[in-house]
Design a protein around this motif. Sequence first.
Motif, PDB file in Angstrom:
ATOM      1  N   LYS A   1      37.860   6.176 -27.597  1.00  0.00           N
ATOM      2  CA  LYS A   1      38.963   5.699 -26.764  1.00  0.00           C
ATOM      3  C   LYS A   1      39.893   4.793 -27.553  1.00  0.00           C
ATOM      4  O   LYS A   1      41.124   4.883 -27.434  1.00  0.00           O
ATOM      5  CB  LYS A   1      38.423   4.954 -25.542  1.00  0.00           C
ATOM      6  CG  LYS A   1      37.755   5.839 -24.512  1.00  0.00           C
ATOM      7  CD  LYS A   1      37.261   5.018 -23.330  1.00  0.00           C
ATOM      8  CE  LYS A   1      36.625   5.898 -22.265  1.00  0.00           C
ATOM      9  NZ  LYS A   1      36.116   5.115 -21.109  1.00  0.00           N
ATOM     10  N   MET A   2      39.313   3.927 -28.368  1.00  0.00           N
ATOM     11  CA  MET A   2      40.122   3.006 -29.162  1.00  0.00           C
ATOM     12  C   MET A   2      40.977   3.766 -30.164  1.00  0.00           C
ATOM     13  O   MET A   2      42.165   3.462 -30.340  1.00  0.00           O
ATOM     14  CB  MET A   2      39.213   2.008 -29.882  1.00  0.00           C
ATOM     15  CG  MET A   2      39.977   0.960 -30.689  1.00  0.00           C
ATOM     16  SD  MET A   2      38.857  -0.180 -31.550  1.00  0.00           S
ATOM     17  CE  MET A   2      38.123   0.938 -32.755  1.00  0.00           C
ATOM     18  N   LEU A   3      40.395   4.772 -30.817  1.00  0.00           N
ATOM     19  CA  LEU A   3      41.149   5.574 -31.771  1.00  0.00           C
ATOM     20  C   LEU A   3      42.304   6.295 -31.081  1.00  0.00           C
ATOM     21  O   LEU A   3      43.427   6.353 -31.610  1.00  0.00           O
ATOM     22  CB  LEU A   3      40.222   6.589 -32.449  1.00  0.00           C
ATOM     23  CG  LEU A   3      39.198   6.029 -33.437  1.00  0.00           C
ATOM     24  CD1 LEU A   3      38.178   7.099 -33.826  1.00  0.00           C
ATOM     25  CD2 LEU A   3      39.898   5.486 -34.678  1.00  0.00           C
ATOM     26  N   TYR A   4      42.021   6.826 -29.891  1.00  0.00           N
ATOM     27  CA  TYR A   4      43.069   7.535 -29.147  1.00  0.00           C
ATOM     28  C   TYR A   4      44.183   6.578 -28.715  1.00  0.00           C
ATOM     29  O   TYR A   4      45.373   6.884 -28.855  1.00  0.00           O
ATOM     30  CB  TYR A   4      42.451   8.214 -27.923  1.00  0.00           C
ATOM     31  CG  TYR A   4      43.474   8.840 -27.005  1.00  0.00           C
ATOM     32  CD1 TYR A   4      44.238   9.923 -27.419  1.00  0.00           C
ATOM     33  CD2 TYR A   4      43.685   8.337 -25.713  1.00  0.00           C
ATOM     34  CE1 TYR A   4      45.192  10.497 -26.585  1.00  0.00           C
ATOM     35  CE2 TYR A   4      44.622   8.898 -24.869  1.00  0.00           C
ATOM     36  CZ  TYR A   4      45.376   9.978 -25.305  1.00  0.00           C
ATOM     37  OH  TYR A   4      46.317  10.533 -24.479  1.00  0.00           O
ATOM     38  N   GLU A   5      43.793   5.414 -28.214  1.00  0.00           N
ATOM     39  CA  GLU A   5      44.790   4.437 -27.763  1.00  0.00           C
ATOM     40  C   GLU A   5      45.616   3.893 -28.922  1.00  0.00           C
ATOM     41  O   GLU A   5      46.751   3.441 -28.723  1.00  0.00           O
ATOM     42  CB  GLU A   5      44.091   3.298 -27.013  1.00  0.00           C
ATOM     43  CG  GLU A   5      43.526   3.729 -25.657  1.00  0.00           C
ATOM     44  CD  GLU A   5      42.589   2.702 -25.055  1.00  0.00           C
ATOM     45  OE1 GLU A   5      42.356   1.642 -25.709  1.00  0.00           O
ATOM     46  OE2 GLU A   5      42.066   2.949 -23.957  1.00  0.00           O
ATOM     47  N   ASN A   6      45.053   3.950 -30.126  1.00  0.00           N
ATOM     48  CA  ASN A   6      45.781   3.473 -31.311  1.00  0.00           C
ATOM     49  C   ASN A   6      46.615   4.573 -31.971  1.00  0.00           C
ATOM     50  O   ASN A   6      47.123   4.397 -33.077  1.00  0.00           O
ATOM     51  CB  ASN A   6      44.801   2.892 -32.336  1.00  0.00           C
ATOM     52  CG  ASN A   6      44.248   1.546 -31.889  1.00  0.00           C
ATOM     53  OD1 ASN A   6      44.850   0.856 -31.069  1.00  0.00           O
ATOM     54  ND2 ASN A   6      43.094   1.170 -32.426  1.00  0.00           N
ATOM     55  N   GLY A   7      46.735   5.715 -31.276  1.00  0.00           N
ATOM     56  CA  GLY A   7      47.670   6.731 -31.743  1.00  0.00           C
ATOM     57  C   GLY A   7      47.078   8.014 -32.275  1.00  0.00           C
ATOM     58  O   GLY A   7      47.824   8.930 -32.651  1.00  0.00           O
ATOM     59  N   ASP A   8      45.737   8.104 -32.309  1.00  0.00           N
ATOM     60  CA  ASP A   8      45.116   9.338 -32.810  1.00  0.00           C
ATOM     61  C   ASP A   8      44.896  10.289 -31.640  1.00  0.00           C
ATOM     62  O   ASP A   8      43.873  10.236 -30.953  1.00  0.00           O
ATOM     63  CB  ASP A   8      43.789   9.012 -33.510  1.00  0.00           C
ATOM     64  CG  ASP A   8      43.207  10.232 -34.222  1.00  0.00           C
ATOM     65  OD1 ASP A   8      43.667  11.356 -33.942  1.00  0.00           O
ATOM     66  OD2 ASP A   8      42.285  10.058 -35.039  1.00  0.00           O
ATOM     67  N   ASP A   9      45.848  11.169 -31.402  1.00  0.00           N
ATOM     68  CA  ASP A   9      45.789  12.076 -30.256  1.00  0.00           C
ATOM     69  C   ASP A   9      44.624  13.067 -30.334  1.00  0.00           C
ATOM     70  O   ASP A   9      44.227  13.636 -29.320  1.00  0.00           O
ATOM     71  CB  ASP A   9      47.102  12.854 -30.124  1.00  0.00           C
ATOM     72  CG  ASP A   9      48.261  11.968 -29.711  1.00  0.00           C
ATOM     73  OD1 ASP A   9      47.988  10.880 -29.167  1.00  0.00           O
ATOM     74  OD2 ASP A   9      49.430  12.346 -29.942  1.00  0.00           O
TER      75      ASP A   9
END
Length: 226
Positions: free
Chosen positions: A39-47
């Motif tokens: 979730k953190m990776l996604y929220e930081n821009g990694d779609d």
Amino acid sequence: FFFDEKPDIISYTTVIDAYARSMHPKSALRADEILQEMKMLYENGDDTMKPTNVVNNTVMNAWAKGSKRDGARRAEEILHQMQQLYKTGRDGDMKPTRVSFNMVLDALSKSGDKDAPKRAEECLQQLQDFYELDGDANLKPDTISYTSVLSVWATSSLPDAAWRAESILEHMQHLYEDGNEEVRPNVISFSAVINAWSQSREPYAAERAEAILDRMQSLCEGGDEL
């Protein structure tokens, strides 16, 4: 030796699945931590790291299997987060399914929490309401949903537990007789109610347990496969 590519979502979800299958006492916690990392990776821009409802279901399954003390509450929290993301339109991929709700019900059946029966019935009602609102067949409560609630009542120390379990079983039977084959009671359903009566201090509890057994036998003799 260096890798040219970073781990992808398949790598993460495979590890989560491995923890969900593990018998290690902290496997659920670790699966949850990896989900939070995704979730953190996604929220930081990694779609490419966007968690799906399937990944969340896997983590809820890990909690249902791995922690009787707090597993149910954590599974409920994850389900609530999924519902909020979907209902607010923020993430359509987070739509819970019947499996999501059944994971929570399974966790509640193993929790031993005094208020677990109340929470289980609320969860089942949420699933029913969601199905009626959305119309998705994957949200329709099934035998597993109802039987999980029966299992919660069967292990409850509340004084009316056996009566409530029998009432839910009768409701399942009525729904099935009215044409809803998704909630057909099975051996596990009937056995849960018999178990509830075996634990009860109510007068005639043994007679009620035997009456449920007789009903099972009657249905089988009538051609129903339980």
